[in-house]
Every structure is written in C-alpha cells, then in structure tokens.
Design a protein around this motif. Structure first.
Motif, mmCIF file in Angstrom:
data_model
loop_
_atom_site.group_PDB
_atom_site.id
_atom_site.type_symbol
_atom_site.label_atom_id
_atom_site.label_comp_id
_atom_site.label_asym_id
_atom_site.label_seq_id
_atom_site.Cartn_x
_atom_site.Cartn_y
_atom_site.Cartn_z
ATOM 1 N N ILE A 25 -6.230 2.922 -8.976
ATOM 2 C CA ILE A 25 -4.867 3.410 -9.223
ATOM 3 C C ILE A 25 -4.687 4.805 -8.624
ATOM 4 N N ALA A 26 -5.684 5.682 -8.786
ATOM 5 C CA ALA A 26 -5.593 7.046 -8.243
ATOM 6 C C ALA A 26 -5.528 7.019 -6.718
ATOM 7 N N LEU A 27 -6.387 6.227 -6.087
ATOM 8 C CA LEU A 27 -6.387 6.151 -4.623
ATOM 9 C C LEU A 27 -5.111 5.495 -4.102
ATOM 10 N N ALA A 28 -4.631 4.476 -4.791
ATOM 11 C CA ALA A 28 -3.384 3.832 -4.374
ATOM 12 C C ALA A 28 -2.208 4.801 -4.486
ATOM 13 N N LEU A 35 5.459 9.590 8.766
ATOM 14 C CA LEU A 35 5.415 8.330 8.014
ATOM 15 C C LEU A 35 4.462 7.342 8.662
ATOM 16 N N LEU A 36 4.503 7.239 9.993
ATOM 17 C CA LEU A 36 3.582 6.351 10.698
ATOM 18 C C LEU A 36 2.134 6.796 10.509
ATOM 19 N N LEU A 37 1.910 8.099 10.558
ATOM 20 C CA LEU A 37 0.546 8.611 10.352
ATOM 21 C C LEU A 37 0.050 8.340 8.934
ATOM 22 N N SER A 38 0.968 8.353 7.978
ATOM 23 C CA SER A 38 0.566 8.116 6.588
ATOM 24 C C SER A 38 0.062 6.694 6.375
ATOM 25 N N VAL A 39 0.462 5.777 7.261
ATOM 26 C CA VAL A 39 -0.029 4.397 7.156
ATOM 27 C C VAL A 39 -1.547 4.356 7.332
ATOM 28 N N ILE A 40 -2.076 5.291 8.140
ATOM 29 C CA ILE A 40 -3.530 5.347 8.357
ATOM 30 C C ILE A 40 -4.264 5.503 7.033
ATOM 31 N N SER A 41 -3.673 6.281 6.112
ATOM 32 C CA SER A 41 -4.352 6.564 4.846
ATOM 33 C C SER A 41 -4.592 5.298 4.039
ATOM 34 N N ILE A 42 -3.748 4.309 4.200
ATOM 35 C CA ILE A 42 -3.943 3.061 3.458
ATOM 36 C C ILE A 42 -5.292 2.446 3.810
ATOM 37 N N TYR A 43 -5.667 2.539 5.096
ATOM 38 C CA TYR A 43 -6.947 1.953 5.513
ATOM 39 C C TYR A 43 -8.116 2.660 4.840
ATOM 40 N N TYR A 44 -8.187 4.005 4.927
ATOM 41 C CA TYR A 44 -9.397 4.648 4.419
ATOM 42 C C TYR A 44 -9.450 4.677 2.896
ATOM 43 N N TYR A 45 -8.310 4.702 2.222
ATOM 44 C CA TYR A 45 -8.344 4.608 0.760
ATOM 45 C C TYR A 45 -8.786 3.213 0.326
ATOM 46 N N PHE A 46 -8.217 2.193 0.947
ATOM 47 C CA PHE A 46 -8.546 0.828 0.537
ATOM 48 C C PHE A 46 -9.921 0.393 1.025
#
Length: 476
Positions: free
Chosen positions: A371-374, A408-419
C-alpha cells in the motif's frame, strides 16, 4: 495573543527533549527500555493539539522575526506527524541494534522543534538557526549506531555536505543582507519589489536556492541522498526524508513565494528546468537499484521534482499542492520505512533480493508495504494519486502543460521499480521461512500509516480544503 502562546508547541517539544536527555544523563538507562520514546510521542501529541488551536491566527512576534499563520501551522503538524510516527516504530529497531531509545528520542524532538520553527521564521537569522538545529540533530541521528561503519559513514557524508550547503546558504544570505540592509523577509521583499537591482542580488538568490536545494534533494544537489539513505538507521532516514524536507519546502515557499517574488525572472526559469531534471534523474536512476533504501532515495529525489512543479506554479493552488503533497508523502514514506525497520534483522543490508517471499513470513507487513509503495507510485485511489493529481493540476493551471506532460510520462517509470519490489515480496521464493516479529509500537505506526494512506486518498476533500485556506497566507 501572548508571544509565548504562539511558540508553545515548539516549547513543549523542546522541553520533552530536554527532560529525556536529562533523565539519560542522571540515570543508567537499560537499552531495552522504550519509555522515553513513548514519552516523546505524548509530548508531540500535546504539541499537536496546541498547534492545531493556532489555525486562524495570523500574528507576528519577537520583533517581527516569527509569524504564526495557517501555512506555518500546517507544516508544524507535518513535522509532528513525521516525528510521532518515527518514534512509534523506532524503539523496536533500536533495541535490536543496542541503541538506547532515550538518546534517539531526545534528538528527534530537538530536530522536530527546528522543523516547527522553520515555517514561522520571518528573518534570515531565525531561519538559519532553525535549519542548523535540524542539521545538527541529523548529524547525531545518522551516526547513532556506534561501532558500525555504515551509519558512521552516512553521518560523516551528511555532515560534510550539509556543512557545505549551509555555508553556501549563509553566503547567499549575507549578499542579500549587504544589498538590502535587512535580514527581515518582509523588508527584503519590499526592497526587491521596487526598481532595478544589481547582478549580486540574483547571485545571492541563487545561492540560497542551492543551499535549500540540498535539503530537498533537488538535482544537482542530491548526490548525498543515496549513500546516506543506505547507510543510515532506517528510523533516522525516515524522519530525514519527510520532516526535514517538508520544513525546507516551507522555507522555499516563504522565500521564493514572498521574499524573492521581485526576482522571479532570475530564479523561476532555472527552477522549472531543475524540477523537470530532478523528476527525470530520480526516476531513471531508481530503475537499476538493487537496494531498497537506495531505491527510496532516488524515489525521494523524483518526488522533490514533482513538488517543485507546484512551487513554480506560483499560485494558491500550487502552494496548496505543495502542502498537501508534503503531508501525504510523509505518511507514505514513514510507513514504508517502518516496514523496512521491522525487516532490518531479517534482510541482508536492505537488498531487494532479501525481501523474496516475505509475504509468507509476515503477510501484514508485506500488505502495508504494498500500500505504501503503491501510494508513492501514485496508484488510485490511494493518497499518493491525489497528491500527484494536485501537483500536475497546479502546473497545468499555471501554463506549464508540456512540462507537466513530460513529468507525468516520467512518473510512469516509478510504477515499474515500485512494483518490482512488490513482485519480489509476493512471487519470489524466500531463502528462509522464519516469521517476522515486531512490537506494538511498530504495529501502531503501521496501522496509522495504512489508515492515512487509504483514508486520505479516498476522502481528500477536507485536507485539500485546509491546505487551500492555509495557502492564502503565502501571499504570492
């Protein structure tokens, strides 16, 4: 209202720190004792009550060097939340490491007092003293695990680079003082609002930006963060990542929203560029990280970039977004570090691979970490999503549509490393099956963080409205 009443929250927190420190001097404390931390949490709760009562007050004190308004009170409460959650889970970590919780708790309270003082500072001297109180406290907190190399290295790196940043900041302040003849922010703003000013005024302004940029991880002043995050004790790093950066952001709003508004032609274009570069560097360099604390360091750098997008908006919505983001980021990050602290004795130096299969050893801890990472990734309907939405909305409203789109496009990258971390915890096979145990303090911090991340995401209205009201006191 009496000046002492305006300063009462800081007085309460400082007195609690002094009481704990005095008790530690005159008694031989058992390393297993946790009561000092609980006493500190009680003091922070009391300070929070008195701070909340200051909403609606807009008064200056101490000859105009200290101001209490809704903006200052909001950031005081962010510092109290960050310190309180840290003191809840820290004792379990400290006991396992053989560190006396009284030592840690007293310094955390002194740092919290500095964080509460900083948003109210209305002159350079008060501002610098508050910043140095925070910095000196973290010199101690990061190196508190005596006899261990990594924490000592982290403390030394922070000491050297923070000292350099403080010198740069102080030099910038001295240039502004020499040009305007005053250390008071209101007088400096009035001076810069009329007529042309020499090049040195812009130089002084940029030096101050560089000094504060160190505190909030702005590229290229971010180089210290990954090493300090990795080597420092998790509770100290959690507090550094949240309370210190939030207080520094309050100073940025005061200085660049009010004081240097007349010099916006100098610092605003640079800050726009730095915001975008910070988002890019933070997200891209987080991708190859194999240590979860280093990953969160680069994540913090990216989040600093997001917040700067709201700062450069220079609007009431932008200021509200900065405040709103600061609190939600603090709750999510402290919660993540509470989980890391609980895993501290069961993982090899924080390597992500050591978290393999942790869902089978501690399902609740793993769920909270997810939940914290998401939330940090900005997944709806969690708090982080609403925070990013507010930041991007402020940037778009201010006309930075392209900049906001790229971020916003760069923030999509964060989904990969968090997940990727989430995948390791749920899918990979564990090296061992020993259950993870932790105390009720850690459990309380986890429950508070979990509730905050979910509820503030589902019901953002009240907090966002409060931030919008408080933002009116930034007076752009």
């Amino acid at each position: 209202m009496d000046a002492v009443k305006l300063l009462l929250p800081e007085i309460i927190v400082s007195l609690c720190g002094l009481i704990i420190l005095t008790e530690r001097i005159f008694t031989k404390a058992d390393p297993q004792r946790k009561d000092a931390a609980w006493f500190g949490v009680g003091g922070l709760l009391l300070a929070g009550i008195f701070a909340a009562k200051l909403f609606g007050v807009n008064q200056t004190a101490f000859y105009g060097s200290y101001r209490v308004d809704d903006l200052a009170v909001f950031f005081k409460l962010v510092a109290i939340v960050a310190a309180g959650m840290t003191l809840l889970f820290a004792p379990d970590f400290l006991v396992r490491k053989g560190v006396k919780s009284g030592d840690f708790a007293s310094v955390v309270l002194f740092a919290a007092a500095g964080m509460m003082l900083l948003p109210s500072a209305l002159d350079f001297i008060t501002l610098y003293i508050a910043l140095e109180l925070i910095s000196v406290s973290f010199y101690v907190l990061l190196a508190l695990q005596r006899g261990e190399v990594r924490p000592a290295e982290a403390g030394l790196k922070y000491l050297l680079l923070s000292g350099l940043a403080s010198a740069v900041l102080l030099y910038g302040m001295s240039l502004i003082y020499g040009l305007t003849g005053s250390t008071y922010l209101t007088a400096i703003r009035q001076a810069f609002s009329t007529g042309e000013w020499p090049v040195l005024s812009g130089v002084g302004c940029l030096l101050i930006l560089a000094g504060l940029g160190f505190k909030i991880y702005v590229v290229p002043f971010h180089m210290w963060a990954p090493d300090v995050y990795e080597g420092g004790p998790s509770p100290a790093v959690a507090f550094l990542a949240t309370g210190s950066s939030a207080a520094s952001l309050a100073a940025v709003l005061r200085l660049f929203g009010e004081t240097f508004a007349g010099l916006s032609g100098v610092w605003l274009p640079l800050l726009v560029i730095l915001a975008l570069i910070t988002v890019a560097i933070g997200n891209i360099l987080a991708l190859p990280q194999t240590n979860i604390k280093r990953l969160l360091a680069y994540s913090s750098i990216a989040h600093a970039g997001y917040i700067l997008l709201a700062v450069v908006a220079r609007s009431g919505l932008g200021t509200a977004a900065v405040m709103y983001y600061s609190l939600l980021y603090a709750v999510s990050t402290v919660t993540a570090f509470a989980v890391i602290s609980a895993f501290a004795d069961f993982t090899a130096g924080g390597e992500t691979s050591a978290f393999a299969g942790l869902n089978r050893r501690a399902p609740f801890l793993t769920f909270v970490m997810v939940i914290a990472l998401a939330s940090l990734a900005g997944v709806p309907p969690l708090a982080g999503f609403m925070a990013k939405f507010a930041v991007f909305a402020a940037a778009v409203q201010a006309g930075y549509v392209v900049i906001a789109a790229i971020a916003l496009l760069l923030s999509v990258i964060s989904i990969y490393y968090y997940f990727q971390v989430i995948k390791v915890m749920y899918v990979d096979e564990p090296a061992e099956t020993t259950p993870i145990t932790y105390g009720w303090g850690t459990q309380a911090a986890l429950l508070l963080g979990l509730a905050g991340v979910i509820l503030l995401g589902l019901f953002p209205g009240p907090l966002l409205r409060l931030a919008q009201v408080a933002a009116g006191f930034a007076r752009f």
